[in-house]
Write an enzyme that holds these catalytic residues in place. Structure first.
Site: not given
Length: 337
Positions: A255, A257, A283, A286
């Site tokens: 991801h 992040e 999510c 993260c």
């Protein structure tokens, strides 16, 4: 509902804008059917009109009324993406989203005792809010969440009337070339980085900043040196039928992040007490990384549906999660699950 868009409309009327509402047609239809003008009845009538004549019917009606006019209008009550698409055909059309926290909205609605809502309960308000945002609704129904993602400018209205007017003044200032805020700059950079995404489901970009300086950036895609999903014959999650917001470990991608945080580790950059900007909320994986990395603020532009992430965020008191406000960048057209 209860976000203050009516007050914003009044401010625009004082600037010479003529007021027009998509709800007028709905109210006329409710009156014809002899139904009381409660919010629930109006929502049902509006949904019925969209189902019968298409989701964009109310937008079409407004467009036909004002397309040839040279006057300025403020159009209230836009609740479906197809209505937005119809109104976007108007010259110099700008879509402004106004929002507030659930608790703020509930307090406002209970205190103002509007007609038909004098004895409204918290449970009823929460039910209507969920419905407005699209829960249980079909394509012809209320879709406020999707409309917010289509806005050109978004305002968080949880302060005073003076603060609300200052935010409206900033919107007009941007149209005249006024400098954007740092939040606007960093969110635009997050969107720019999302263009590098190799994810087949959703393009996401992220920026970590501190003391008004960008520190690191990331976008979602396969790890360094690994084949992208498109080169592997498609999305693994799609093949397995995994819904958005679930089973994050079953994915070849990292991801945005996570990539922004690991970049800081790779180059020895301290991100403690920094702010992470992302065009989607984090999510659960993260979220845990963001908390442990010592970041203290996350600014996101679009909701990502991960119930466990929301639960964890609600249990901690260090990290501040904020929905972005200011100039938006829907022209980047990033993909969504």
């Amino acid at each position: 509902m209860g976000c203050g868009k009516g007050e914003l409309a009044n401010m625009l009327k004082k600037r010479g804008f003529k007021y027009i509402s998509l709800s007028d047609a709905v109210r006329a239809e409710a009156k014809k059917r002899k139904k009381p003008e409660t919010r629930e009845n109006l929502m049902a009538v509006g949904n019925g009109l969209r189902e019968k004549h298409g989701p964009g019917v109310l937008g079409k009606l407004i467009y036909s009324k004002i397309a040839k006019s040279k006057e300025n209008f403020v159009i209230d009550g836009i609740r479906n993406p197809k209505e937005v698409e119809e109104l976007q055909k108007l010259k110099d059309f700008h879509l402004i989203g106004v929002f507030a926290s659930k608790e703020t909205i509930i307090k406002r609605i209970i205190s103002r005792a509007r007609t038909g809502e004098k004895h409204v309960t918290r449970a009823e308000i929460e039910k209507n809010l969920a419905r407005e945002f699209g829960e249980g609704e079909n394509a012809s129904g209320q879709q406020i969440s999707k409309c917010l993602d289509m806005t050109n400018f978004i305002i968080r209205n949880e302060g005073t009337m003076e603060e609300l007017e200052n935010k409206l003044n900033h919107f007009f200032g941007l149209l005249k070339g006024e400098r954007p805020t740092f939040d606007e700059i960093f969110m635009e950079l997050a969107y720019v980085w999302s263009k590098r995404s190799t994810c087949l489901r959703r393009h996401v970009g992220s920026i970590i900043a501190k003391d008004k300086q960008q520190l690191t950036a990331g976008y979602n895609g396969a790890p360094r040196g690994i084949l992208h999903c498109a080169e592997q014959g498609g999305c693994l999650r799609e093949k397995l039928g995994i819904p958005s917001g679930q089973r994050h470990e079953l994915c070849r991608g990292t991801h945005a992040e996570q990539n922004a945080i690991t970049q800081a580790s790779k180059f020895g950059i301290s991100i403690e007490n920094g702010t992470l900007y992302c065009n989607a909320s984090p999510c659960v994986i993260c979220t845990k990384m963001i908390i442990n990395a010592g970041l203290t603020r996350v600014v996101f532009d679009s909701e990502y549906n991960d119930p466990l992430a929301k639960e964890i965020l609600g249990q901690q008191k260090v990290l501040k999660l904020e929905r972005y406000e200011g100039r938006r960048f829907p022209e980047h057209d990033f993909k969504k699950a």
